[in-house]
Scaffold this motif. Structure first.
Motif, PDB file in Angstrom:
ATOM      1  N   LEU A 196     -63.571 -13.763  11.934  1.00 32.43           N
ATOM      2  CA  LEU A 196     -62.787 -13.745  13.158  1.00 32.43           C
ATOM      3  C   LEU A 196     -63.737 -13.580  14.349  1.00 32.43           C
ATOM      4  CD1 LEU A 196     -59.929 -13.649  14.444  1.00 32.43           C
ATOM      5  CD2 LEU A 196     -60.050 -11.163  14.244  1.00 32.43           C
ATOM      6  N   ASP A 197     -63.530 -14.351  15.354  1.00 30.33           N
ATOM      7  CA  ASP A 197     -64.306 -14.353  16.589  1.00 30.33           C
ATOM      8  C   ASP A 197     -65.698 -14.959  16.468  1.00 30.33           C
ATOM      9  OD1 ASP A 197     -62.234 -13.325  18.161  1.00 30.33           O
ATOM     10  OD2 ASP A 197     -62.791 -11.268  17.673  1.00 30.33           O
ATOM     11  N   ARG A 252     -60.637 -17.897  16.773  1.00 28.51           N
ATOM     12  CA  ARG A 252     -59.508 -17.023  17.093  1.00 28.51           C
ATOM     13  C   ARG A 252     -58.414 -17.889  17.695  1.00 28.51           C
ATOM     14  NH1 ARG A 252     -58.029 -11.554  18.732  1.00 28.51           N
ATOM     15  NH2 ARG A 252     -60.037 -10.856  17.961  1.00 28.51           N
TER      16      ARG A 252
END
Length: 141
Positions: free
Chosen positions: A40-41, A16
């Motif tokens: 994502l993440d 991110r």
């Protein structure tokens, strides 16, 4: 001294990027992936024994602590890309990100010792010797 900062040895990086301030090109990162090949993440962890490195740094006179948050800006992006590349290459090399205090802002460690260039060189010497298993080897400088 203006603060009680120490060296932070990062355990992981997160996929991110975001920042409240613009980068040098004027771009402002909003919550988005660093690497689209990962969710994502997603977090990537170092294979380095972070607690062992922190102990070696502290024994060498460098106040250090473990950290699980490399931020979400340049440091985290650099660390995430490095860990992702090593994983993709199947490279079994140590990779760790170490945040160091700014020596120009009057920062001190929690014991009140000022951070200086010499102390950060000591940090590099101790970390590299520990990572390579060559404690007592000639200094990095």
């Amino acid at each position: 001294c203006s603060s009680d900062l120490g060296v932070r040895v990062e355990t992981r990086a997160v996929n991110r990027k975001e920042a409240a301030v613009a980068d040098v090109d004027g771009a402002r990162w909003t919550a988005s992936a660093i690497d689209d090949a990962h969710p994502l993440d997603a977090a990537l962890a170092t294979g380095v024994d972070v607690l062992g490195l922190v102990a070696a740094l502290n024994a060498g006179g460098v106040f250090a602590e473990r950290s699980d948050d490399a931020g979400r800006y340049v440091c985290n992006a650099t660390y995430f890309r490095s860990l992702a590349w090593l994983a993709a290459e199947g490279a079994a090399r140590p990779c760790v990100f170490v945040h160091v205090p700014d020596v120009d802002d009057g920062s001190c460690d929690p014991a009140g010792l000022a951070w200086t260039d010499d102390r950060l060189w000591t940090c590099a010497d101790v970390a590299l010797a520990w990572l390579t298993g060559s404690e007592g080897a000639p200094a990095f400088r």
